[in-house]
Enzyme design. Sequence first.
Site, PDB file in Angstrom:
ATOM      1  N   GLU A  43      72.613 107.305   3.397  1.00  0.00           N
ATOM      2  CA  GLU A  43      71.795 106.098   3.226  1.00  0.00           C
ATOM      3  C   GLU A  43      71.752 105.376   4.563  1.00  0.00           C
ATOM      4  O   GLU A  43      72.768 104.852   5.021  1.00  0.00           O
ATOM      5  CB  GLU A  43      72.413 105.177   2.153  1.00  0.00           C
ATOM      6  N   ARG A  47      68.719  97.630   8.236  1.00  0.00           N
ATOM      7  CA  ARG A  47      69.323  96.361   8.671  1.00  0.00           C
ATOM      8  C   ARG A  47      69.260  96.197  10.178  1.00  0.00           C
ATOM      9  O   ARG A  47      69.719  95.184  10.705  1.00  0.00           O
ATOM     10  CB  ARG A  47      70.794  96.297   8.241  1.00  0.00           C
ATOM     11  N   THR A  71      68.898  99.198   1.642  1.00  0.00           N
ATOM     12  CA  THR A  71      68.547  97.783   1.864  1.00  0.00           C
ATOM     13  C   THR A  71      67.032  97.568   1.793  1.00  0.00           C
ATOM     14  O   THR A  71      66.449  96.813   2.577  1.00  0.00           O
ATOM     15  CB  THR A  71      69.126  97.237   3.198  1.00  0.00           C
ATOM     16  N   LYS A 131      72.783 101.376  -8.575  1.00  0.00           N
ATOM     17  CA  LYS A 131      73.854 101.100  -7.620  1.00  0.00           C
ATOM     18  C   LYS A 131      74.566  99.832  -8.103  1.00  0.00           C
ATOM     19  O   LYS A 131      73.925  98.784  -8.239  1.00  0.00           O
ATOM     20  CB  LYS A 131      73.197 100.877  -6.258  1.00  0.00           C
TER      21      LYS A 131
HETATM   22  C1  3PG Z   1      76.994  97.645   2.279  1.00  0.00           C
HETATM   23  O1  3PG Z   1      76.036  97.123   1.760  1.00  0.00           O
HETATM   24  O2  3PG Z   1      77.380  97.335   3.420  1.00  0.00           O
HETATM   25  C2  3PG Z   1      77.566  98.767   1.541  1.00  0.00           C
HETATM   26  O3  3PG Z   1      77.531  98.527   0.217  1.00  0.00           O
HETATM   27  C3  3PG Z   1      78.872  99.217   1.972  1.00  0.00           C
HETATM   28  O4  3PG Z   1      79.894  98.400   1.562  1.00  0.00           O
HETATM   29  P1  3PG Z   1      81.315  98.747   2.161  1.00  0.00           P
HETATM   30  O5  3PG Z   1      81.255  98.358   3.622  1.00  0.00           O
HETATM   31  O6  3PG Z   1      82.275  97.903   1.382  1.00  0.00           O
HETATM   32  O7  3PG Z   1      81.520 100.204   1.979  1.00  0.00           O
END
Ligand code: 3PG
Length: 211
Positions: A43, A47, A71, A131
Amino acid sequence: MSTPLPSLPAFRSRVVPVVVLQEAAHAVPLARALLAGGIDVIEITLRTPCALDAIAAVARDVPEMQVGAGTLLSADDVRRAQDAGARFGLSPGHSPSLLQAVAGAGLPFVPGVMTPGEVMAAREAGYQLMKLFPATVAGGLDMLKALASPFGDVRFCPTGGVNLDNLAGFLAQPNVALVGGSWLAPSAALRAGDWDQITALARQAIGACKG
Ligand code: 3PG
């Protein structure tokens, strides 16, 4: 009758690395390093400014890696991710306009949820894989167990707070299909180009899944 939603591409890994890339040039070596460690899905989150170029590079140069765009927050994100070559999308949540955009685009999608009401809305829209985000804040395993009873037909990908120590517990929960997390692509390793470390982290995660 409504049209069935498109399925996610097939992949073997039950662990989905959640990646924030600062440089598009990191995408291909990262994807290859994860594949070498047994992980065939990624994924790439929208961002950072290079995210779309990173998705395009993986889609073009590492076809055996199933690249998803994370995202996704807006219809515009959906269009840009699909144009870049994302094979599926994920979001920390969902909204009517986002669900309409992914359905219109025919993009396989994993909506984010954190409450029973959000599960119901995503389920009504036809989704059965969601999710759970942020998973540990939402209640982690206790929340997943609580959701299992009213939503017997829904499977989750807990993400947010998942790591090497707790992933096996999540994956042993019957309504958990996959887990996601950022620990597989630490920013220091990306900066240093330490692809061997990323392969080792992927192998470790795959080993923990089997355990
Ligand atoms: C995020 O949105 O950054 C992810 O869900 C990952 O979360 P994590 O850094 O706790 O694995």
